[in-house]
Design a protein around this motif. Sequence first.
Motif, mmCIF file in Angstrom:
data_model
loop_
_atom_site.group_PDB
_atom_site.id
_atom_site.type_symbol
_atom_site.label_atom_id
_atom_site.label_comp_id
_atom_site.label_asym_id
_atom_site.label_seq_id
_atom_site.Cartn_x
_atom_site.Cartn_y
_atom_site.Cartn_z
ATOM 1 N N GLU A 1 -0.162 0.548 7.889
ATOM 2 C CA GLU A 1 -1.080 1.590 8.358
ATOM 3 C C GLU A 1 -2.283 0.998 9.088
ATOM 4 O O GLU A 1 -2.909 1.665 9.896
ATOM 5 C CB GLU A 1 -1.509 2.475 7.175
ATOM 6 C CG GLU A 1 -0.382 3.455 6.818
ATOM 7 C CD GLU A 1 -0.570 4.161 5.491
ATOM 8 O OE1 GLU A 1 -1.534 3.845 4.758
ATOM 9 O OE2 GLU A 1 0.259 5.054 5.187
ATOM 10 N N LYS A 2 -2.575 -0.293 8.814
ATOM 11 C CA LYS A 2 -3.705 -0.959 9.477
ATOM 12 C C LYS A 2 -3.259 -1.768 10.699
ATOM 13 O O LYS A 2 -4.076 -2.369 11.386
ATOM 14 C CB LYS A 2 -4.372 -1.938 8.497
ATOM 15 C CG LYS A 2 -5.079 -1.269 7.332
ATOM 16 C CD LYS A 2 -5.886 -2.336 6.584
ATOM 17 C CE LYS A 2 -6.076 -1.972 5.141
ATOM 18 N NZ LYS A 2 -5.659 -2.968 4.180
ATOM 19 N N GLN B 1 5.948 6.422 -1.229
ATOM 20 C CA GLN B 1 5.189 6.118 0.002
ATOM 21 C C GLN B 1 6.095 5.496 1.068
ATOM 22 O O GLN B 1 5.944 5.764 2.257
ATOM 23 C CB GLN B 1 4.026 5.148 -0.282
ATOM 24 C CG GLN B 1 2.901 5.723 -1.123
ATOM 25 C CD GLN B 1 3.076 5.410 -2.605
ATOM 26 O OE1 GLN B 1 3.993 5.912 -3.256
ATOM 27 N NE2 GLN B 1 2.194 4.582 -3.141
ATOM 28 N N PRO C 1 -2.029 -5.884 -1.285
ATOM 29 C CA PRO C 1 -1.802 -4.614 -0.587
ATOM 30 C C PRO C 1 -0.308 -4.364 -0.402
ATOM 31 O O PRO C 1 0.467 -5.314 -0.235
ATOM 32 C CB PRO C 1 -2.503 -4.799 0.768
ATOM 33 C CG PRO C 1 -2.708 -6.260 0.917
ATOM 34 C CD PRO C 1 -2.727 -6.864 -0.450
ATOM 35 N N SER C 2 0.091 -3.117 -0.443
ATOM 36 C CA SER C 2 1.514 -2.808 -0.259
ATOM 37 C C SER C 2 1.868 -2.935 1.218
ATOM 38 O O SER C 2 0.997 -2.928 2.087
ATOM 39 C CB SER C 2 1.817 -1.386 -0.743
ATOM 40 O OG SER C 2 1.272 -0.448 0.165
ATOM 41 N N GLU D 1 0.572 0.012 3.157
ATOM 42 C CA GLU D 1 -0.878 -0.094 3.409
ATOM 43 C C GLU D 1 -1.164 -1.047 4.574
ATOM 44 O O GLU D 1 -1.986 -0.754 5.440
ATOM 45 C CB GLU D 1 -1.614 -0.562 2.146
ATOM 46 C CG GLU D 1 -1.734 0.503 1.079
ATOM 47 C CD GLU D 1 -2.130 -0.055 -0.297
ATOM 48 O OE1 GLU D 1 -2.423 0.768 -1.176
ATOM 49 O OE2 GLU D 1 -2.129 -1.284 -0.508
ATOM 50 N N LEU D 2 -0.463 -2.189 4.587
ATOM 51 C CA LEU D 2 -0.654 -3.147 5.683
ATOM 52 C C LEU D 2 -0.234 -2.538 7.018
ATOM 53 O O LEU D 2 -0.910 -2.701 8.029
ATOM 54 C CB LEU D 2 0.168 -4.420 5.443
ATOM 55 C CG LEU D 2 -0.381 -5.445 4.455
ATOM 56 C CD1 LEU D 2 0.640 -6.561 4.269
ATOM 57 C CD2 LEU D 2 -1.705 -6.031 4.940
ATOM 58 N N LYS E 1 5.496 -4.487 -2.760
ATOM 59 C CA LYS E 1 4.345 -4.204 -3.608
ATOM 60 C C LYS E 1 4.308 -5.165 -4.778
ATOM 61 O O LYS E 1 5.282 -5.305 -5.503
ATOM 62 C CB LYS E 1 4.399 -2.755 -4.142
ATOM 63 C CG LYS E 1 3.177 -2.390 -5.000
ATOM 64 C CD LYS E 1 1.877 -2.385 -4.185
ATOM 65 C CE LYS E 1 0.647 -2.182 -5.066
ATOM 66 N NZ LYS E 1 -0.359 -3.221 -4.895
ATOM 67 N N VAL F 1 6.359 2.233 -5.658
ATOM 68 C CA VAL F 1 5.769 2.710 -4.388
ATOM 69 C C VAL F 1 6.811 3.384 -3.482
ATOM 70 O O VAL F 1 6.510 3.736 -2.351
ATOM 71 C CB VAL F 1 5.052 1.576 -3.592
ATOM 72 C CG1 VAL F 1 3.829 1.085 -4.341
ATOM 73 C CG2 VAL F 1 5.997 0.432 -3.254
#
Length: 293
Positions: free
Chosen positions: A95-96, A28, A88-89, A92-93, A83, A25
Amino acid sequence: MGVEVVGEELGSLHGIPLFKTFIEVWPQVEAFQAQPDDLLVSTYPKSGTTWLSEILDIIYQDGSVEKCQRDAIYNRVPFLEYKEPGMPSGVELLEKTPSPRLVTTHLPVQLLPKSFCDKNCKVIYMARNPKDVVVSYYYFYQMAKTHPDPGTLAEFLETFMAGKVAYGSWYEHVQGWWEKKQEKQLLYLFYEDMKKDPWQEVQKILRFLGKEMAEEMVERILHHTSFQEMKKNPSANYNSVPTALMDHSISPFLRKGIIGDWKNHFTVAQNERFNQHYQKHMMGSDLHFQMEA
């Protein structure tokens, strides 16, 4: 979860040994877009990351212990480069995660995604003496299933000294971040200072963040983030991680949290060998560590 995690040999990311899932990952992570109000918590593994994250989260929640129990620490303060299969990576976490975000990383300074510098994000780095790090890391290698087999402590000491553990050389890591400490946006802390005088260190953090807090609030933070409290706190002790990833029956994630536990593990010969290696690698550096309480 049903995913059997078996520690495999580490891969290499720009010369730094790292888990292959993390390397996958990396594009990203490298492209991660920091926000100006992100606070980065950076450490070498086993140097008080979870402790510092918990202190910062409770400061960010204005001293509310209840709000700090809203989720597991690794969801409240996401781990940037993380990851694992079926999870979830970190990206990803993040971004939320609503702003202002707390972000943890173990990346050496040269691998830090560029946007943290571009956005002039504040960074808090915490370093811990290498003898305690290596002992803690040895137990972590055994219980966290993503790691390769550490072998005996004597073998792991050699691996550690050679910089062949996940995240590479401790010396390069602590010195690389230390060289950045002149920057006004970096606060460099020591695990040993935090153990000896947590009140003073929390004051440093509050000043760095430009926050003020009433005395009783600071006392509450110190109580909530004491080792005993964190060890029994399900949102901080990693007990919620599936056993396939972390086996607490081998060693708890929060194990002892003391200064000088290495004395219970090193032989006299190992200690002498480590001291010589340390002196050689720290020569010329103005960075000093307390090896005992």
